[in-house]
Design a protein around this motif. Structure first.
Motif, mmCIF file in Angstrom:
data_model
loop_
_atom_site.group_PDB
_atom_site.id
_atom_site.type_symbol
_atom_site.label_atom_id
_atom_site.label_comp_id
_atom_site.label_asym_id
_atom_site.label_seq_id
_atom_site.Cartn_x
_atom_site.Cartn_y
_atom_site.Cartn_z
ATOM 1 N N CYS A 556 2.780 9.833 -28.283
ATOM 2 C CA CYS A 556 2.277 10.184 -28.289
ATOM 3 C C CYS A 556 1.233 9.272 -27.823
ATOM 4 O O CYS A 556 0.413 9.024 -28.814
ATOM 5 N N ASN A 558 -1.501 11.037 -28.583
ATOM 6 C CA ASN A 558 -3.048 12.429 -29.023
ATOM 7 C C ASN A 558 -2.100 12.252 -30.778
ATOM 8 O O ASN A 558 -3.183 12.288 -31.500
ATOM 9 N N CYS A 559 -0.552 12.105 -31.119
ATOM 10 C CA CYS A 559 -0.352 12.328 -32.124
ATOM 11 C C CYS A 559 0.263 10.628 -32.810
ATOM 12 O O CYS A 559 1.547 10.461 -31.611
ATOM 13 N N CYS A 574 5.226 15.870 -25.211
ATOM 14 C CA CYS A 574 4.895 15.480 -26.999
ATOM 15 C C CYS A 574 5.029 17.177 -27.197
ATOM 16 O O CYS A 574 4.155 18.288 -26.523
ATOM 17 N N CYS A 577 1.924 18.120 -28.872
ATOM 18 C CA CYS A 577 0.697 18.925 -28.150
ATOM 19 C C CYS A 577 0.743 18.611 -27.130
ATOM 20 O O CYS A 577 -0.897 19.609 -25.845
ATOM 21 N N SER A 579 1.183 17.211 -24.441
ATOM 22 C CA SER A 579 1.399 16.433 -23.380
ATOM 23 C C SER A 579 1.935 15.119 -22.789
ATOM 24 O O SER A 579 3.204 15.462 -23.657
HETATM 25 ZN ZN ZN Z 1 1.201 14.655 -29.108
#
Ligand code: ZN
Ligand code: ADP
Ligand code: ZN
Length: 841
Positions: A556, A558-559, A574, A577, A579
């Motif tokens: 991901c 963001n993660c 994900c 989050c 996404s």
């Molecule tokens: Zn994420």
């Protein structure tokens, strides 16, 4: 003279704010009242914490604009509870109150007339034709009218009610009627409900059908081939009749369309032909469609249940705070004991809360409660997060106004504003869903105990697999232990077998999450027309997407976690989050075509089951298929009614449900949690396996559970197979003692986070200046270290872990932390404090 008050506002600040109260409002404002106040450039809803005479110096004081409640929303006890939460979990008081209160909605309050208990009793009697009364006939009629209005009779324009004012006063004085404010949603949503109307005999019915085929032009494939078409129609009609007449009763239109799998046009035509009838009905959010006509099985308590109940009653006699743990194996009939205890509480003039770990269970338990207590006390409220804001506010105010005396709900229902609380039940107390993973990060079970203490009530924790902490307290005498070691009617616990997946692979040379043993087991189920549950720990189609060429996995953005493939939606998601990403055709790193989907999730498993058992009625229950309460309920309802053969899904399936015809439970990847870097991994695995094993063999049929694993030696698996909680507890508690983990020490997790890596590092370094000198004194302080989930929702995360045998030592250090942050300009939002964390990820 005007006065002043301190107001808590839902902002991430740890202070309250002082406002002036205009003279004409002074009488109305009380601690616990919600008020509308100006804050910066906005208007906000806050809670009055105290009335103060002293005027703060220097600052300019603004005035409150409006008092929102005639009766303060929060009772003094709830205010006190809020303060405790704010202190213990280090949460801003305004945010704590926000979590405790119903959403502020566009609700209007109406003055209505309702019957008192005496009034209701009289009205019922009059209905049966008793004439022994000195009431005038207009008054009698009026009582009937009020009786017919469940939610109370509304005043008409100009306060008209269709009865002389003197009569109204007379009824009030005699204690038959009460006038009060109720909260109502602006609009009541309406829905169309369809019921079976037929029937005329078979012959006539056939005639009718022929005729209908004649003008069937608006049916989907209208009249292309009349005879064939006719046959099909008969089958569909039959299905609709079955549903509406025998299986379910009247259904809302959307539900009917879905369950019967027919077109709307067909229903419309059957309506026109008089086979069906329909009407508009208000959607009542809290009443569930299976409610009507439901009568709970009225069991005599068996000996085991009786002795548990006696112990509970003995505790009531003391009329003092206490905690009891009801440790009862799955299927030992804990619910029955809960309901008796609630009944006893009500009989003593007190009120009760039942907390359950998930929304679906509020429906099951709520239904039973209404059947037990609804009619007599007119008051069971259901509170959970899936209700709309208006629904929730309405339920909440019903409780506040004393209209409901039993509350069933999830975590936040512990804040239900009941007066005179006598009993709080926490069912499946070990469930992690009781922990709120956002501010305020409280644990519903622990708050339940604190609330019980504040209210001098009894807290009853129930479980087949208590958390280590709770059982430990029971062992050292802090809680009273009540044990129910056998299932009702001496039914056997399900026979649990291990399927060693290594052996399965050696024999088949295939990687298939459905082992040969499980396959054979399901086949047998289908032959005997019983049902099977198949549990898998992950949702989605594949856990991750790997490149065979360079080994990269799709992470991901963001993660720091790999993305899950969802086939039906054809995308990667994900699970942390939310996404999404397109499914890559080539490796994003090295461009190779060898993209490989790895690890099977529930969606994949469902597909496999459909292939391996063609023609079988299969449904899947996980967060993807059960997005709404309705979907959830429908699937569970269909399974419970026998309309499905196999139900596959995630741990949603494991909890609490009482399916009578399940004879086989298969657990795929039973050990997947054991490899997580988490000190509760073994406990979670044991709990999950035991819970899920408890779903088999609950009815008269014996049950069998197959646990598929690669680590059959692990004690969490071994003890789950024997369903031996005490053995597991002893081994696990030994490990916890050695490692200095709860219950032998208290933990707090402090996470420093920011989207900017540099800032996250800078602040965690700064914070360690505060922590380092304190390490080794009253607490051990580890860190800063990169958190196991080093990146989450775009934020970089560093972690400090605080351990101390003394909770108070942690609280002290932590409140110092906040002061330190303030002094060093570390923003409050960058530091997340998790007291008693459930997970360290
Ligand atoms: Zn994420
Ligand atoms: P638990 O929550 O302990 O797993 P439940 O409360 O769901 O168990 O009860 C299991 C089943 O036993 C339910 O179907 C319930 O109606 C039934 N039951 C409860 N008490 C009795 C009893 N005394 N005699 C017979 N059946 C009972
Ligand atoms: Zn690659």
């Amino acid at each position: 003279m005007e006065c002043y008050c301190n107001v808590a506002l839902p902002v991430p600040l740890r202070t309250t704010f002082t406002y002036a109260v205009p003279e004409q409002l002074c009488a109305e404002v009380q601690p616990g009242s919600r008020v509308l106040v100006p804050f910066r450039k906005k208007t906000m809803v806050g809670v009055v914490v105290e009335i103060t005479g002293t005027v703060p110096q220097g600052t300019q004081i603004r005035g409150i604009q409006k008092v929102l409640d005639v009766v303060p929303a929060l009772t003094p006890k709830l205010l006190e509870l809020g303060h405790w939460i704010a202190n213990y979990y280090l949460a801003p008081i305004g945010e704590v109150f926000r979590a405790m209160l119903p959403p502020v909605t566009d609700i209007s309050r109406k003055r209505v007339m309702v019957l008192t208990e005496a009034g209701r009793a009289l009205a019922e009697k009059l209905k049966l034709g008793t004439t022994l009364t000195d009431l005038a006939s207009a008054e009698v009629d009026f009582l009937q009218r009020v009786l017919g209005n469940k939610r109370g009779l509304t005043f008409g324009t100009g306060g008209k009610v269709g009865i002389a004012a003197e009569s109204l006063q007379k009824l009030q004085k005699r204690g038959y009627l009460e006038i009060r404010d109720t909260v109502q949603g602006r609009k009541r949503k309406m829905q169309r409900v369809v019921a079976w109307k037929g029937n005329s005999g078979t012959e006539e019915k056939n005639d009718g059908k022929e005729q209908r085929n004649g003008h069937g032009s608006n049916e989907q494939n209208g009249g292309v081939n009349p005879p064939l078409h006719g046959a099909k129609l008969r089958e569909k009609e039959e299905r609709i009749r079955g549903l509406l007449e025998t299986e379910r009763g009247p259904l809302a239109m959307p539900q009917l369309l879905k369950l019967a799998q027919v077109s709307r046009a067909l229903i419309e035509r059957m309506l026109r032909d008089g086979l069906l009838e329909s009407w508009e009905e208000g959607i009542d959010p809290v009443e569930d469609p299976f409610d009507s006509g439901y009568t709970p099985p009225a069991h005599m308590l068996n000996e085991t249940q009786e002795s548990a109940f006696k112990a509970i009653r003995a505790r009531f006699e003391l009329a003092a705070f206490g905690v009891q743990l009801l440790h009862g194996v799955t299927g030992s009939g804990k619910t029955e004991v809960y309901l008796r205890s609630v009944q006893d509480t009500l009989a003593r003039g007190k009120t009760a809360i039942i907390l359950v770990p998930e929304i679906a269970l509020t429906l099951w338990v709520g239904r039973q409660c209404r059947a037990w207590f609804g009619a007599r006390f007119e008051g069971v409220a259901v509170l959970h997060s899936a209700l709309s804001d208006v629904e929730r506010a309405r339920e909440w105010w019903r409780v506040r106004n004393g209209e409901a005396r039993v509350v069933v709900g999830t975590r936040s229902a512990i804040f239900a504003p009941l007066d005179n609380l006598g009993l709080v039940i926490v069912d499946e107390e070990q469930e992690s869903s009781y922990k709120q993973e956002e501010t305020p990060r409280y644990h519903g079970r622990d708050v339940a105990i604190v609330r019980a203490k504040l209210e001098n009530a009894l807290a009853l924790l129930g479980s087949a697999t208590p958390s280590l902490e709770t059982y430990h307290h029971a062992m050292n005498g802090k809680y009273e232990l009540l044990t129910m070691a056998s299932r009702v009617e001496n039914r056997n616990l399900a026979a649990v077998e291990i399927v060693d997946m290594r052996t399965d692979f050696q024999q088949t040379q295939k990687v298939n999450p459905i082992s040969q043993t499980l396959h054979v087991g399901i086949t047998e189920c289908l032959e005997f027309h019983t049902q099977a549950l198949v549990l898998i720990n992950r949702r989605g189609y594949s856990w991750s997407v790997l490149c065979r060429s360079c080994g990269a996995s799709v992470q991901c953005e963001n993660c720091s976690i790999s993305m899950t493939y969802h086939k039906s939606r054809n995308r990667l998601e994900c699970h942390y989050c939310g996404s999404i990403k397109a499914v890559p055709k080539v490796c994003p790193k090295c461009d190779s075509k060898y993209v490989h989907f790895f690890g099977e999730g529930s969606e994949h498993l469902e597909e496999r089951l459909r292939k391996e058992f063609p023609g079988t009625r299969i449904a899947r229950l996980d967060r993807d298929t059960a997005r709404t309460k309705q979907q959830y309920q429908e699937t569970l309802g269909a399974f419970a009614s026998g309309a499905l053969d196999i139900l596959v899904g995630t741990q949603m399936l494991a909890k609490g449900h009482d399916f009578q015809r399940v004879t086989l439970v298969g657990v795929v990847y039973a050990d997947s949690a054991l490899s997580l870097p988490d000190f509760r991994a073994a406990e979670r695995t044991f709990q999950l396996l035991t819970q899920v094993a408890g779903r088999a063999g609950r009815g008269e049929l014996p049950g069998r559970v197959l646990i598929q694993t690669y680590y059959p030696e692990h004690y969490a698996v071994q003890d789950a197979v024997r369903q031996d909680y005490v053995s597991f507890y002893e081994r696990e508690v030994h490990f916890r003692r050695m490692m200095m983990y709860p219950p032998f020490t208290s933990l707090a997790n402090v996470i420093v986070r920011d989207t900017n890596l540099e800032k996250a590092i800078r602040w965690s370094r700064k914070l360690s200046e505060y922590f380092a000198p304190q390490d080794g004194k009253s607490a051990r302080i580890l860190g800063p270290a990169s958190a196991p989930l080093a990146r989450l929702k775009k934020e970089h995360r560093y972690q400090f872990l605080l351990k101390s045998p003394k909770k108070s030592a942690l609280t002290k250090i932590l409140s110092g932390t906040l002061a330190f942050c303030e002094a060093n300009e570390i923003p409050q939002t960058a530091v997340l404090v998790d007291m008693d964390p459930l997970t360290l990820l």
